[in-house]
Design a protein around this motif. Sequence first.
Motif, short mmCIF file in Angstrom:
data_model
loop_
_atom_site.label_atom_id
_atom_site.label_comp_id
_atom_site.label_asym_id
_atom_site.label_seq_id
_atom_site.Cartn_x
_atom_site.Cartn_y
_atom_site.Cartn_z
N THR A 115 -2.72 19.25 -5.79
CA THR A 115 -1.35 19.06 -5.32
C THR A 115 -1.16 17.59 -5.00
N PHE A 116 -0.29 16.92 -5.76
CA PHE A 116 -0.11 15.48 -5.61
C PHE A 116 1.05 15.18 -4.67
N VAL A 117 0.77 14.31 -3.68
CA VAL A 117 1.78 13.87 -2.72
C VAL A 117 1.60 12.36 -2.53
N ARG A 118 2.71 11.65 -2.40
CA ARG A 118 2.64 10.21 -2.17
C ARG A 118 2.04 9.94 -0.80
N GLN A 119 0.90 9.25 -0.76
CA GLN A 119 0.21 9.01 0.51
C GLN A 119 -0.42 7.63 0.50
N ASP A 120 -0.78 7.18 1.70
CA ASP A 120 -1.50 5.92 1.85
C ASP A 120 -3.00 6.21 1.78
N VAL A 121 -3.63 5.77 0.70
CA VAL A 121 -5.05 6.05 0.50
C VAL A 121 -5.89 5.34 1.56
N ALA A 122 -5.37 4.24 2.12
CA ALA A 122 -6.10 3.55 3.19
C ALA A 122 -6.28 4.45 4.40
N ALA A 123 -5.26 5.24 4.73
CA ALA A 123 -5.36 6.17 5.86
C ALA A 123 -6.38 7.26 5.57
N VAL A 124 -6.39 7.74 4.32
CA VAL A 124 -7.38 8.75 3.92
C VAL A 124 -8.79 8.17 4.04
N THR A 139 -1.63 0.23 -1.03
CA THR A 139 -2.64 1.28 -1.16
C THR A 139 -2.02 2.68 -1.23
N LYS A 140 -0.75 2.76 -1.56
CA LYS A 140 -0.10 4.07 -1.68
C LYS A 140 -0.20 4.57 -3.12
N ALA A 141 -0.35 5.91 -3.28
CA ALA A 141 -0.46 6.52 -4.61
C ALA A 141 -0.16 8.01 -4.50
N ASP A 142 0.15 8.63 -5.65
CA ASP A 142 0.31 10.09 -5.72
C ASP A 142 -1.08 10.70 -5.84
N ILE A 143 -1.53 11.35 -4.78
CA ILE A 143 -2.90 11.87 -4.76
C ILE A 143 -2.94 13.26 -4.15
N THR A 183 -3.68 -4.24 -5.83
CA THR A 183 -2.91 -5.36 -6.39
C THR A 183 -2.32 -5.03 -7.75
N ASP A 184 -2.78 -3.94 -8.40
CA ASP A 184 -2.25 -3.53 -9.69
C ASP A 184 -1.16 -2.48 -9.47
N ASP A 185 -0.06 -2.61 -10.18
CA ASP A 185 1.07 -1.68 -9.98
C ASP A 185 0.79 -0.27 -10.48
N VAL A 228 -25.21 -2.13 -5.87
CA VAL A 228 -24.69 -1.09 -6.75
C VAL A 228 -23.21 -0.92 -6.43
N VAL A 229 -22.37 -0.96 -7.46
CA VAL A 229 -20.93 -0.81 -7.27
C VAL A 229 -20.45 0.42 -8.04
N LEU A 230 -19.87 1.37 -7.31
CA LEU A 230 -19.22 2.53 -7.92
C LEU A 230 -17.71 2.32 -7.78
N GLU A 231 -17.00 2.32 -8.90
CA GLU A 231 -15.58 2.01 -8.89
C GLU A 231 -14.76 3.15 -9.48
N ALA A 232 -13.86 3.69 -8.66
CA ALA A 232 -12.93 4.72 -9.12
C ALA A 232 -11.57 4.07 -9.31
N ARG A 233 -11.00 4.24 -10.50
CA ARG A 233 -9.65 3.76 -10.78
C ARG A 233 -8.73 4.98 -10.83
N ILE A 234 -7.79 5.01 -9.89
CA ILE A 234 -6.90 6.17 -9.73
C ILE A 234 -5.48 5.78 -10.12
N SER A 235 -4.88 6.58 -10.98
CA SER A 235 -3.50 6.33 -11.36
C SER A 235 -2.58 6.54 -10.16
N ARG A 236 -1.64 5.64 -9.98
CA ARG A 236 -0.74 5.74 -8.82
C ARG A 236 0.28 6.87 -8.99
N ARG A 237 0.62 7.19 -10.24
CA ARG A 237 1.67 8.17 -10.50
C ARG A 237 1.09 9.38 -11.22
N ASN A 238 0.92 10.48 -10.46
CA ASN A 238 0.30 11.68 -11.01
C ASN A 238 1.23 12.88 -10.99
#
Length: 372
Positions: free
Chosen positions: A227-236, A261-265, A297-299, A361-371
């Motif tokens: 269930t995708f809702v617009r949220q601040d991922v920083a708070a999560v 840091t907001k996205a549909d998540i 920083t990426d839209d 070691v760097v683990l990087e997740a790239r999450i689309s902002r609009r889901n």
Amino acid sequence: MNLVSSHQDTLESEPINLLIVDDIQENLTAMEALLREPHLNLLCASSGAQALELLLDNEVALALLDVHMPEMDGFTLAELMRGSQRTRHVPIIFLTASPSDPLRAFKGYEAGAVDFLHKPIEPRVIAGKVKVFVELYAQRRLLARRNAELERALELNETMSAVLTHDLRTPLSVVTLCAEKLAMELPDDAAARRTLGYLESSGRRMARMVTQLLDFSRIRSGGLRLTFVRQDVAAVAEATLAEFHQTKPDAQLVLECTGDTKADIDADRVTQILSNLLGNAIEHGGTEPVVVRLDGTDDATLRLLVSNAGAIPGDLLPRLFEPFKGRFSASSGLGLGLYIADQFTRAHGGTLGARNEQGRVVLEARISRRNR
């Protein structure tokens, strides 16, 4: 000549169909006599139209088509077979009484033939070729049956795993609650509290395993729902790090945020992504700080990076997100954490990657902002 090897156990119950098409009855009779075998069912047609009717009701291993026939010749019949989903993969051998003609042979191969034989046909040649295609068909049928059986077994196994892990949650919750209650009621007995501490930590670890197994079953069965809702991922991320501070007070965790840091998540799933990445980093990072960085920083994409001291072996790096890595890499868990994090990241329209970078070691997740 025996056209079917005795080891093909799939033939014991079902015969294999062979289609023979010729407008001359004497030729059909001769081919029947030549190719008759206990495990072969010979389907004979004296015209292209009759052959198409047989193909509608029967699956065939091979089609032997006479080229010269009235109304519909062998080439036209082959083209019609190739145009149908049901028969397009049936091997075709053309039979012709015409002299060898390269252009005519090319037309036959263009129509989908696997071979082109000229009459009179040497019995051993045609029997040998038919044997090859019949055995190939029998092997494909056997492989298809075994694959179907394996799929059914996997589905049953995954269903049982899902039921088992779901049912384990209730008694495990009781054990954990009782341990917490005892911790509050026990007198100041260091040995007893140490034992309770082991019980609580083991209970939490088992709860994580049960959750991972349940998530794994949902992913494999296609039952994962987000269930995708617009949220601040920083708070999560802040809430997730706060939970880790409670359960692992000695862990040094640092959160850095830049940009939007907001996205549909799905907040619960993003929490699991971060929790699994953090758990892996804390387990393998020693006493050095674990750094969580949110780059907004990426839209279009929100980057979530978790880094810890150390390095991933080169042979493990390509397989890092495979399930049950415990079979080839030492782990205190089931080896499902990074696999689940990868699948949840994909469900958010993103990717999860890993790299070694300057002693970390760097683990990087790239999450689309609009889901949505």
